[in-house]
Design a protein around this motif. Structure first.
Motif, short mmCIF file in Angstrom:
data_model
loop_
_atom_site.label_atom_id
_atom_site.label_comp_id
_atom_site.label_asym_id
_atom_site.label_seq_id
_atom_site.Cartn_x
_atom_site.Cartn_y
_atom_site.Cartn_z
N ARG A 184 -41.14 -20.88 -22.99
CA ARG A 184 -41.86 -20.77 -24.26
C ARG A 184 -40.94 -20.38 -25.40
NH1 ARG A 184 -46.31 -17.14 -22.09
NH2 ARG A 184 -47.25 -18.53 -20.57
N LEU A 185 -39.90 -19.64 -25.05
CA LEU A 185 -38.91 -19.23 -26.06
C LEU A 185 -37.81 -20.28 -26.23
CD1 LEU A 185 -38.46 -15.48 -25.02
CD2 LEU A 185 -39.77 -16.38 -26.96
N GLY A 186 -37.88 -21.33 -25.43
CA GLY A 186 -36.86 -22.37 -25.49
C GLY A 186 -35.60 -21.99 -24.74
N LEU A 187 -35.74 -21.11 -23.76
CA LEU A 187 -34.58 -20.63 -22.99
C LEU A 187 -34.72 -20.99 -21.52
CD1 LEU A 187 -34.27 -16.99 -24.40
CD2 LEU A 187 -32.81 -18.94 -24.93
N THR A 188 -33.58 -21.03 -20.86
CA THR A 188 -33.55 -21.10 -19.40
C THR A 188 -32.86 -19.85 -18.91
OG1 THR A 188 -31.41 -22.22 -19.37
CG2 THR A 188 -33.38 -23.63 -19.40
N ARG A 189 -33.04 -19.53 -17.67
CA ARG A 189 -32.42 -18.33 -17.10
C ARG A 189 -30.89 -18.39 -17.24
NH1 ARG A 189 -35.02 -14.57 -15.32
NH2 ARG A 189 -36.92 -15.74 -15.01
N ASP A 190 -30.32 -19.59 -17.07
CA ASP A 190 -28.87 -19.74 -17.20
C ASP A 190 -28.37 -19.56 -18.63
OD1 ASP A 190 -28.77 -20.28 -14.50
OD2 ASP A 190 -28.69 -22.45 -14.75
N GLY A 191 -29.25 -19.70 -19.59
CA GLY A 191 -28.83 -19.63 -20.99
C GLY A 191 -29.07 -18.30 -21.67
N ILE A 192 -29.50 -17.30 -20.92
CA ILE A 192 -29.83 -15.99 -21.52
C ILE A 192 -28.61 -15.36 -22.19
CG2 ILE A 192 -30.51 -13.62 -21.02
CD1 ILE A 192 -32.48 -14.74 -18.96
N VAL A 193 -27.51 -15.27 -21.46
CA VAL A 193 -26.32 -14.60 -22.01
C VAL A 193 -25.80 -15.35 -23.24
CG1 VAL A 193 -23.94 -13.91 -21.54
CG2 VAL A 193 -25.70 -13.55 -19.82
#
Length: 73
Positions: free
Chosen positions: A54-63
């Protein structure tokens, strides 16, 4: 004829102390910023994959998202 210095010797000491204070202030600011980013990463990692999407993020892209201003992304 003898000349005497009328300027006290401590202005150099004050200049060095000011530089030391500024160094500590920068280090403290860096510490606060690092802690804030770490907290943001932890907050996002606790979210579900659906919430991240929903935020436009994936777990791999958090950092990368949290450090986007430093990475130029």
């Amino acid at each position: 004829m003898a000349y005497t210095a009328t300027t006290p010797a401590y202005p150099r000491l004050l200049t060095k102390l000011d530089a030391l204070r500024a160094t500590f202030a920068r280090a403290f600011d860096a510490l606060i910023e690092a802690r804030s980013r770490r907290n943001e990463i932890e907050r996002l990692q606790k979210m579900s994959d659906t919430q991240l999407a929903r935020l436009g993020l994936t777990r791999d892209g958090i950092v990368q998202h949290v450090f986007r201003d430093h990475l130029g992304l």
